[in-house]
Design an enzyme around this catalytic site. Structure first.
Site, short mmCIF file in Angstrom:
data_model
loop_
_atom_site.label_atom_id
_atom_site.label_comp_id
_atom_site.label_asym_id
_atom_site.label_seq_id
_atom_site.Cartn_x
_atom_site.Cartn_y
_atom_site.Cartn_z
N ASP A 10 31.33 35.54 32.32
CA ASP A 10 32.27 35.45 33.43
C ASP A 10 32.89 36.84 33.62
O ASP A 10 32.85 37.68 32.72
CB ASP A 10 33.34 34.41 33.07
CG ASP A 10 34.46 34.36 34.08
OD1 ASP A 10 34.17 34.29 35.29
OD2 ASP A 10 35.64 34.39 33.66
N ASP A 12 36.30 37.76 35.90
CA ASP A 12 37.77 37.78 35.88
C ASP A 12 38.33 36.98 34.71
O ASP A 12 37.97 35.83 34.49
CB ASP A 12 38.31 37.22 37.20
CG ASP A 12 37.94 38.10 38.37
OD1 ASP A 12 38.56 39.17 38.52
OD2 ASP A 12 37.01 37.73 39.12
N THR A 44 29.69 34.11 37.60
CA THR A 44 31.02 34.35 38.13
C THR A 44 31.28 33.58 39.42
O THR A 44 30.34 33.18 40.12
CB THR A 44 31.22 35.86 38.39
OG1 THR A 44 32.50 36.10 38.97
CG2 THR A 44 30.15 36.42 39.31
N GLY A 45 32.54 33.38 39.72
CA GLY A 45 32.91 32.79 40.99
C GLY A 45 32.88 33.80 42.12
O GLY A 45 32.95 33.44 43.30
N LYS A 172 28.33 26.81 37.73
CA LYS A 172 27.76 27.88 36.92
C LYS A 172 26.67 27.34 36.00
O LYS A 172 25.67 28.02 35.74
CB LYS A 172 28.86 28.56 36.10
CG LYS A 172 29.83 29.39 36.91
CD LYS A 172 30.78 30.15 36.00
CE LYS A 172 31.79 30.96 36.79
NZ LYS A 172 32.68 31.76 35.92
N ASP A 195 36.69 31.86 30.59
CA ASP A 195 38.13 31.66 30.36
C ASP A 195 38.74 30.52 31.15
O ASP A 195 39.90 30.16 30.89
CB ASP A 195 38.90 32.94 30.69
CG ASP A 195 39.04 33.16 32.19
OD1 ASP A 195 40.16 33.35 32.67
OD2 ASP A 195 38.00 33.17 32.89
N ASN A 198 36.18 26.72 35.81
CA ASN A 198 34.88 26.86 36.47
C ASN A 198 33.80 27.29 35.47
O ASN A 198 32.61 27.33 35.82
CB ASN A 198 34.95 27.82 37.66
CG ASN A 198 35.39 29.22 37.30
OD1 ASN A 198 35.89 29.47 36.20
ND2 ASN A 198 35.23 30.14 38.23
#
Length: 253
Positions: A10, A12, A44-45, A172, A195, A198
């Protein structure tokens, strides 16, 4: 040999510090993982608009899972697939956000567009992810429950004050599973680090799921292991501890 063949990171709150940097220590240990034969990818988003610079910084010629699985790349410049929300759902989500006085944004092929730049023309674009934010956690929870109640969309969050919406079944986990197919490996050979919620399904389904020290408590409970925060070089620690083990000097012991 490394224990796992794929490392899914991930960005952020995980690889990136709070001021959105990749530390020298993280770069070093990512390179050590690659030298050991591990494929390193982002899960990642973020979309390609806000991910490309980090992809290039690390010189990764590898697949990427972006927009929580709604966009998958085999390598830079080579798209595998995209999953678009329906125009009807974009209208419904936009109306919901406006009525609640919430912030909102969306990722299309053309752009990352927020509330202040949203025009009627935006409804004609193809959107892969839509996000809504409200600082009142009770209002945010009500908004999540409303969208979940529709039963046709995937709802997750990257912070308590937001929700991120994709097509049903797109996460994901589904994205990394697709990358595994492309590479001919199994999810048991994946180590994932994240973290927030998601990351939940991916962390739970990967062979090794690692939660950051700053992770959501629910994610920590679902993970197989833990590491330091994103301000403490948690990704570097996780690579050293769980991926490369005793092969490397114990820099973070």
């Amino acid at each position: 040999m490394a224990n796992y063949r794929l490392l899914a990171l991930d960005l952020d709150g995980t690889l990136l510090t709070e001021d959105k940097r990749i530390t020298a220590e993280a770069r070093e240990w990512i390179q050590r993982a690659r030298d050991a034969g591990v494929t390193v990818i982002f899960a990642t988003g973020r979309g390609v608009q806000t991910t490309k610079a980090f992809w290039e910084e690390l010189r990764l010629d590898a697949p990427m899972v972006l927009l929580n699985g709604a966009e998958i790349w085999r390598r830079p410049g080579e798209l595998v697939e995209r999953h678009y929300l329906s125009k009807e759902d974009i209208h419904r989500l936009h109306s919901l956000a406006v009525e609640a006085g919430a912030g909102y944004w969306g990722y299309s092929v053309e752009s990352l567009t927020g509330k202040k730049d949203w025009t009627d023309e935006m409804f004609e674009r193809g959107w892969m992810k839509f996000g809504i934010r409200h600082d009142d956690l009770e209002v945010m929870q009500q908004l999540r429950e409303t969208v979940e109640g529709w039963g046709t969309l995937e709802v997750t969050r990257s912070a308590p004050v937001n929700m991120e919406i994709s097509c049903k079944g797109i996460t994901k986990e589904s994205g990394v599973s697709k990358v595994c197919e492309l590479l001919g490996i199994d999810m048991e050979e994946v180590m994932a680090v994240g973290d927030n919620m998601n990351d939940f399904r991916l962390i739970r389904s990967a062979g090794m799921g690692v939660a950051m020290g700053n992770a959501d408590e629910k994610l920590k409970q679902a993970a197989d292991g833990s590491t330091g925060t994103n301000e403490e070089n948690g990704v570097a620690q996780a690579i050293q501890r769980y991926l490369l083990g005793d092969e490397q000097e114990r820099k973070f012991a």
